[in-house]
Design a protein around this motif. Structure first.
Motif, short mmCIF file in Angstrom:
data_model
loop_
_atom_site.label_atom_id
_atom_site.label_comp_id
_atom_site.label_asym_id
_atom_site.label_seq_id
_atom_site.Cartn_x
_atom_site.Cartn_y
_atom_site.Cartn_z
N GLN A 223 48.35 -33.81 31.13
CA GLN A 223 48.33 -34.72 32.30
C GLN A 223 47.00 -35.46 32.36
O GLN A 223 46.95 -36.68 32.55
CB GLN A 223 48.54 -33.88 33.56
CG GLN A 223 49.03 -34.73 34.71
CD GLN A 223 49.02 -33.94 36.03
OE1 GLN A 223 48.65 -32.75 36.07
NE2 GLN A 223 49.42 -34.58 37.09
N ALA B 132 46.86 -37.97 29.58
CA ALA B 132 47.81 -39.07 29.82
C ALA B 132 47.21 -40.10 30.77
O ALA B 132 47.38 -41.32 30.58
CB ALA B 132 49.12 -38.51 30.37
N ALA B 133 46.47 -39.61 31.78
CA ALA B 133 45.85 -40.53 32.73
C ALA B 133 44.84 -41.44 32.02
O ALA B 133 44.81 -42.66 32.20
CB ALA B 133 45.17 -39.75 33.85
N SER C 279 44.79 -42.11 28.82
CA SER C 279 45.53 -42.93 27.86
C SER C 279 46.10 -44.18 28.54
O SER C 279 46.08 -45.27 27.97
CB SER C 279 46.63 -42.08 27.24
OG SER C 279 47.48 -42.89 26.48
N SER C 280 46.60 -44.02 29.77
CA SER C 280 47.14 -45.23 30.43
C SER C 280 46.00 -46.16 30.84
O SER C 280 46.16 -47.38 30.88
CB SER C 280 48.04 -44.86 31.61
OG SER C 280 47.32 -44.09 32.54
N GLU C 281 44.81 -45.58 31.10
CA GLU C 281 43.62 -46.42 31.36
C GLU C 281 43.29 -47.26 30.13
O GLU C 281 43.00 -48.46 30.23
CB GLU C 281 42.44 -45.48 31.64
CG GLU C 281 41.67 -45.79 32.91
CD GLU C 281 40.44 -44.90 32.97
OE1 GLU C 281 39.38 -45.37 32.48
OE2 GLU C 281 40.53 -43.76 33.45
N ALA D 136 45.35 -48.22 27.75
CA ALA D 136 46.38 -49.24 27.58
C ALA D 136 46.13 -50.40 28.55
O ALA D 136 46.24 -51.57 28.16
CB ALA D 136 47.75 -48.63 27.81
N ALA D 137 45.75 -50.06 29.81
CA ALA D 137 45.54 -51.11 30.81
C ALA D 137 44.35 -52.00 30.41
O ALA D 137 44.44 -53.23 30.46
CB ALA D 137 45.30 -50.49 32.18
N GLU E 170 44.22 -43.67 19.50
CA GLU E 170 44.86 -44.70 20.33
C GLU E 170 43.90 -45.87 20.58
O GLU E 170 44.28 -47.04 20.47
CB GLU E 170 45.23 -44.10 21.71
CG GLU E 170 46.62 -43.51 21.79
CD GLU E 170 46.81 -42.80 23.13
OE1 GLU E 170 47.45 -41.75 23.14
OE2 GLU E 170 46.29 -43.31 24.16
N GLN F 76 44.31 -49.73 19.41
CA GLN F 76 44.25 -50.88 20.33
C GLN F 76 43.23 -51.90 19.83
O GLN F 76 43.49 -53.11 19.83
CB GLN F 76 43.83 -50.42 21.75
CG GLN F 76 44.86 -49.60 22.49
CD GLN F 76 46.03 -50.44 23.00
OE1 GLN F 76 46.18 -51.61 22.63
NE2 GLN F 76 46.86 -49.83 23.82
#
Ligand code: PHE
Length: 371
Positions: A23, A26-27, A29-31, A33-34, A89, A93
């Motif tokens: 968890q 994942a938080a 990781s989405s940062e 991506a954003a 990741e 990117q």
């Protein structure tokens, strides 16, 4: 945003179970991506790289400090695995964004090879310079060398040494600009813009003993109102030949040959009595009209002849002035002739230019025609 670069903004781990770690990662990781969503320019890609991978302030380093270092030994492996995935990741990117921004830069700089090339435009000789060079070349082939002299001249060289004494009426025919505030100087030292190239006759003879064969092209100035055939600035070419036994027939032969070279071998010359203070006898020279062959046309005002230059035998008084510095110019032993012609008029005739002002306008549309 400076806080996102500091360790404080990394949330505390709630625990070290796999679910809790998943968890937390994942938080982050989405940062990633954003913040990778809008990487269009090379500058923003570099900022992203620093934000995440910067060695001192990068977020990955902060995560490692906050989560990995303080973790109990048994959790280190689980965190380390997830950490490596996160790092991969970020690198992925970066690679995507780098390719995208590089290819958009390529689109901007792309070279359209179907466009016409930007050819170098070679310069062209100004018609005056062209004519001047042609005249110099004609006299060079007859053994003349080339001289120059100053445009700002003294009264002595422009007038007095050429036998225009102070107050002589011939001075009125060559009015010019004078340099201001020289009243305290003797007249012969006062400066003016030369009205003809003839002063260089004197300067040349002062510099070297006879024989002399020289042509002197250059700019001259007169108080003339500008119109289609007059300009207060124009150009002359002067000629001077001094040696033993130089006669008027040498003068005639030289100028006749020069005019045939310049305008074609069918051109004829004729000489009329004239007056210049520094030549005796003096003559004006006409050439048969090179446009109509002498039959009469608009160019020669239907007379068949065009007046082109002034000339004469060097006046002994001129040698007298020179002898102050070069005694070898003894009029009993040597003689000479001189001539002067307007280069502008000749250029206008040769190239069919109707307004002298065009020669000084700097208008590229006019000048391009001579390229
Ligand atoms: N200097 C004279 C002029 O400008 C021309 C000239 C030169 C005449 C040499 C005779 C000899 O009018």
């Amino acid at each position: 945003m400076s806080e996102t670069l500091s360790g404080e903004s990394i949330p505390q781990l709630s625990g070290y179970s796999e679910a809790e770690l998943d968890q937390a990662f994942a938080a982050i990781s989405s940062e990633v991506a954003a913040s990778a969503a809008a990487l269009a320019t090379p500058e923003s890609v570099e900022a992203f790289r620093l934000q995440w991978l910067g060695r001192k302030q990068g977020r990955l380093k902060a995560i490692s400090d906050a989560w990995l270092k303080s973790a109990p030994v048994e959790a280190k492996k689980l965190i380390g695995q997830r950490f490596n995935v996160l790092k991969a990741e970020i690198e992925q990117q970066l690679e995507n964004a780098g390719n995208a921004s590089a290819s958009s830069a390529l689109e901007i700089d792309v070279i359209d090879i179907s466009l016409p090339g930007t050819g170098a435009k070679p310069g062209a000789e100004h018609p005056l310079v062209k004519t001047l060079n042609e005249l110099v070349a004609i006299f060079a082939r007859m053994g003349y060398s080339v001289g120059v002299g100053p445009e700002v001249e003294t009264d002595f060289y422009n007038f007095e040494s050429l036998n225009f004494p102070p107050g002589h009426p011939a001075r009125d025919t060559q009015d010019t600009l004078v340099v201001a505030a020289q009243e305290q100087k003797p007249l012969r030292e006062r400066l003016l813009m030369r009205t003809h190239t003839s002063p260089v006759q004197i300067r040349t003879m002062e510099q070297q003993p006879p024989p002399v064969r020289i042509v002197i092209p250059g700019k001259v100035h007169r108080n003339d109102a500008a119109d289609a055939t007059h300009s207060p600035i124009f150009h002359q070419i002067e000629g001077l030949c001094v040696d033993t036994n130089i006669t008027f027939s040498d003068l005639k032969g030289t100028l006749d040959h020069a005019m045939k070279e310049l305008f074609g071998s069918s051109v004829k010359t004729r000489f009329f009595p004239s007056f210049f203070p520094f030549t005796e006898p003096s003559a004006d020279v006409q050439i048969s009209c090179p446009f109509c062959g002498g039959k009469g046309c608009r160019k020669c005002k239907h007379s068949g002849w065009i007046e082109l230059l002034g000339c004469g035998m060097v006046d002994p008084a001129v040698f007298g002035f020179v002898q102050e510095k070069q005694p070898a110019y003894d009029p009993k032993k040597i003689s000479g002739f001189a001539f002067g012609m307007g280069i502008d008029r000749i250029a206008m005739m040769k190239y069919g230019i109707s307004d002298i002002g065009l020669l000084y306008s700097g208008d590229v549309r006019f000048l391009e025609q001579f390229a």
